[in-house]
Motif scaffolding. Sequence first.
Motif, PDB file in Angstrom:
ATOM      1  N   ASP A  34       0.847  -1.195   0.000  1.00 48.00           N
ATOM      2  CA  ASP A  34       0.000   0.000   0.000  1.00 48.00           C
ATOM      3  C   ASP A  34       0.880   1.242   0.000  1.00 48.00           C
ATOM      4  O   ASP A  34       1.794   1.367   0.817  1.00 48.00           O
ATOM      5  N   TYR A  35       0.597   2.165  -0.926  1.00 47.32           N
ATOM      6  CA  TYR A  35       1.326   3.421  -1.045  1.00 47.32           C
ATOM      7  C   TYR A  35       0.548   4.533  -0.350  1.00 47.32           C
ATOM      8  O   TYR A  35      -0.688   4.474  -0.289  1.00 47.32           O
ATOM      9  N   PRO A  36       1.231   5.579   0.136  1.00 45.76           N
ATOM     10  CA  PRO A  36       0.554   6.656   0.865  1.00 45.76           C
ATOM     11  C   PRO A  36      -0.516   7.393   0.055  1.00 45.76           C
ATOM     12  O   PRO A  36      -1.465   7.910   0.616  1.00 45.76           O
ATOM     13  N   ASN A  37      -0.407   7.431  -1.276  1.00 45.05           N
ATOM     14  CA  ASN A  37      -1.379   8.171  -2.086  1.00 45.05           C
ATOM     15  C   ASN A  37      -2.624   7.350  -2.414  1.00 45.05           C
ATOM     16  O   ASN A  37      -3.454   7.767  -3.207  1.00 45.05           O
ATOM     17  N   GLY A  38      -2.750   6.176  -1.832  1.00 44.81           N
ATOM     18  CA  GLY A  38      -3.922   5.344  -2.047  1.00 44.81           C
ATOM     19  C   GLY A  38      -3.734   4.243  -3.064  1.00 44.81           C
ATOM     20  O   GLY A  38      -4.587   3.367  -3.191  1.00 44.81           O
TER      21      GLY A  38
END
Length: 59
Positions: A34-38
Motif C-alpha cells: 500500500d502506497y501513501p497516495n492510495g
Amino acid sequence: MVFFTWADFDEMDEVTGDGSAELLDDGSIDITFDYPNGDEAILKAKRDPSSTASVREAG
C-alpha cells in the motif's frame, strides 16, 4: 496474515508504505504493498507443481 512497513526509492525519492502478506488455502500467497497516495500493488505467487525441491539433512 502478517503486516509490515516498507521503504524504498523511486527515481531518487524515498517512498514508504504498509503492506500485508497472506498464505491462502490453495498454497498461494498474496502480498499487498500500500502506497501513501492510495495506490496499491498486489503480488500473487503460487508454487509450480512440477518443480521439486530436495531437502537435505545436515549430518
